[in-house]
Design an enzyme around this catalytic site. Structure first.
Site, PDB file in Angstrom:
ATOM      1  N   ASP A  56       0.783  -1.781   0.253  1.00 21.75           N
ATOM      2  CA  ASP A  56       0.273  -0.089  -0.092  1.00 21.75           C
ATOM      3  C   ASP A  56       1.025   1.542   0.158  1.00 21.75           C
ATOM      4  OD1 ASP A  56       1.045  -0.890   2.845  1.00 21.75           O
ATOM      5  OD2 ASP A  56      -1.329  -0.719   3.702  1.00 21.75           O
ATOM      6  N   GLU A  81      -5.665   3.685   3.917  1.00 22.40           N
ATOM      7  CA  GLU A  81      -5.658   3.783   5.384  1.00 22.40           C
ATOM      8  C   GLU A  81      -7.261   4.851   5.765  1.00 22.40           C
ATOM      9  OE1 GLU A  81      -3.900   4.215   8.129  1.00 22.40           O
ATOM     10  OE2 GLU A  81      -2.208   3.450   7.522  1.00 22.40           O
TER      11      GLU A  81
HETATM   12 ZN    ZN Z   1      -0.737   0.821   7.299  1.00 17.22          ZN
HETATM   13 ZN    ZN Z   2      -2.179   2.580   9.442  1.00 20.23          ZN
END
Ligand code: ZN
Ligand code: ZN
Length: 445
Positions: free
Chosen positions: A105, A175
């Site tokens: 990510d 997130e």
């Molecule tokens: Zn993370």
């Molecule tokens: Zn995080």
């Protein structure tokens, strides 16, 4: 110099068996790219981008994958409001064999960095609400993106060691828990093929650099975001009896919902209810009409999740009833499904395979068995959507000497989502690339 230091840290972490299970040429190609990866890491760290805004990070990843020989598609992903996401998919076909989705990510957090490192972020940015916020890679997704690049390069440089298809996924907006869903909504698997397995890693302050941790079965909790509006009847602060004070009702409600976990939920099934945000009122002598609460809840089972949601609704209604509020003033309890995510489940059989590879690569003493975490992740939806097994493991990221000193005092160093979270870049990246590459190669057979 850097290579020597990396080799040293690698050897320190795992004497004798370091990289032993990887063919020599693979270990060499990993070492050779580490100085460049360190520079890439520092560049990404110094230029973090918030969820939904990962334009430059995704472009960097896409370019690196192209240079490594991958067929790359960017701007993969569409959010519920129709805007496009910055997902990146790199495909490398290498003959008949399984397809392995390797996920990293890319997004950062609205935190002002206070680590004091030379490559610290000084970035300020506007969030979705238009507020100016500091931005920091406080969850280490810069580590993940860099490790993804290193792993992709290692696979490309060692095609004789594996078979099948490597599917590198650079995911945006972890997130906000909507990045994986956005990529799937943009027909990820219809466009690029369905994987047979999913793997990924997350850095942690719970282990020193050079080590990893892994959990079989439920590894991270589900997360459900809930918005609650407590209504009342506003008026002058001097005459509360003339109305119904929603601030007092909200206070009662917040205390009462603490009993969901302690009294309603099975204690053998861990859960959390947290009110992280509360807004009500404009002035000290005005009773407002409503108070808004934002909650995050965590659970490890569908039953536990439902117990929490039922409790939140019943207790909201109970507070309104006790205040004799009319029906049109009853609270609303709304689940934000877009900001919710299921349990991250590590398939036990695949976990055993991954663990064997990690132990062979890093040494058994450097592979920890971790308990399930109450934190949440959306990596699991890639496996769930494809109905295939997935494994997500922890990458130790702390300076070993600082970690040892803190541990001796029974403490941990600052963790993810804090302004002082500071991975030790060189051994963390080295171990991350080594571990993820070894696992990928062992599964692509
Ligand atoms: Zn993370
Ligand atoms: Zn995080």
């Amino acid at each position: 110099m850097l290579i020597a230091r990396l080799a040293l840290s690698c050897l320190c972490a795992a004497p004798v068996v370091c990289a032993q299970n990887l063919p020599q040429n693979i270990a060499r190609s990993e070492s050779a790219q580490l100085p460049g990866l360190l520079a890439t890491y520092k560049q990404i760290h110094a230029h973090p981008e918030l969820s939904h805004f990962e334009a430059n990070t995704s472009a960097l990843l896409a370019e690196e994958l192209r240079q490594a020989g991958y067929t790359v598609t960017d701007h993969v992903g569409v959010y519920p409001d129709g805007t496009h996401a910055y997902g990146v998919v790199g495909i490398l076909k290498n003959g008949a064999g399984p397809t392995l989705l390797i996920r990293g990510d890319m997004d950062a957090l609205p935190i002002v960095e206070e680590t004091g490192v030379a490559y610290a972020s000084h970035v300020m940015s506007k969030n979705k609400a238009g507020q100016e916020v500091g931005v920091m890679h406080a969850c280490g997704h810069d580590v993940h993106t860099t490790v993804l690049i290193g792993t992709a390069r290692t696979l490309a440089a060692n095609r004789s060691a594996w078979y099948g298809t490597a599917m590198i996924v650079g995911q945006p907006s972890e997130e906000t828990i909507d990045g994986a869903k956005a990529m799937l909504a943009d027909h990820l698997y219809e466009r690029f093929g369905k994987p047979d397995m999913v793997i990924g890693l997350h850095d942690t302050n719970a282990h020193a650099a050079g080590t990893v941790g892994i959990t079989a079965g439920p590894a991270m909790a589900s997360s459900t975001s809930v918005d609650v509006t407590i209504r009342g009847i506003g008026g002058h602060g001097a005459y509360p009896y003339a109305g119904r004070d929603p601030i007092v009702l909200a206070a009662e409600y917040i205390l009462q919902i603490q009993t969901i976990v302690s009294r309603e939920e099975d204690p053998r099934d861990p859960a959390v209810v947290t009110v992280g945000d509360i807004h009500g009122g404009t002035k000290r002598n005005i009773i407002p009409d409503e108070v808004k609460l934002e909650l995050t809840t965590r659970a490890f089972s569908d039953k536990g999740r439902q117990v929490i949601l039922d409790g939140l609704r019943q207790m909201a209604a109970g507070v309104a009833t006790s205040a004799s509020l009319p029906a049109d003033k009853f609270p609303t309890v709304t689940v934000d499904e877009a900001e919710s995510t299921p349990v991250t489940f590590n398939d036990p059989a695949l976990t055993a395979r991954v663990r064997t590879t990690l132990e062979g690569t890093l040494g058994a003493a450097n592979v920890y068995t971790d308990p399930p975490a109450m934190g949440s992740e959306d990596v699991g939806v890639f496996g769930l959507e494809a109905h295939v097994p997935s494994v997500y493991f922890w990458l130790g990221a702390m300076y070993p000497d600082r970690f040892a000193a803190a541990t001796a005092q029974g403490k941990l160093l600052p963790g993810p989502h804090t302004s002082h979270f500071e991975p030790d870049p060189e051994p963390t990246l080295a171990t991350g690339v080594q571990a993820l590459s070894a696992v990928a190669i062992s599964l692509l057979q």
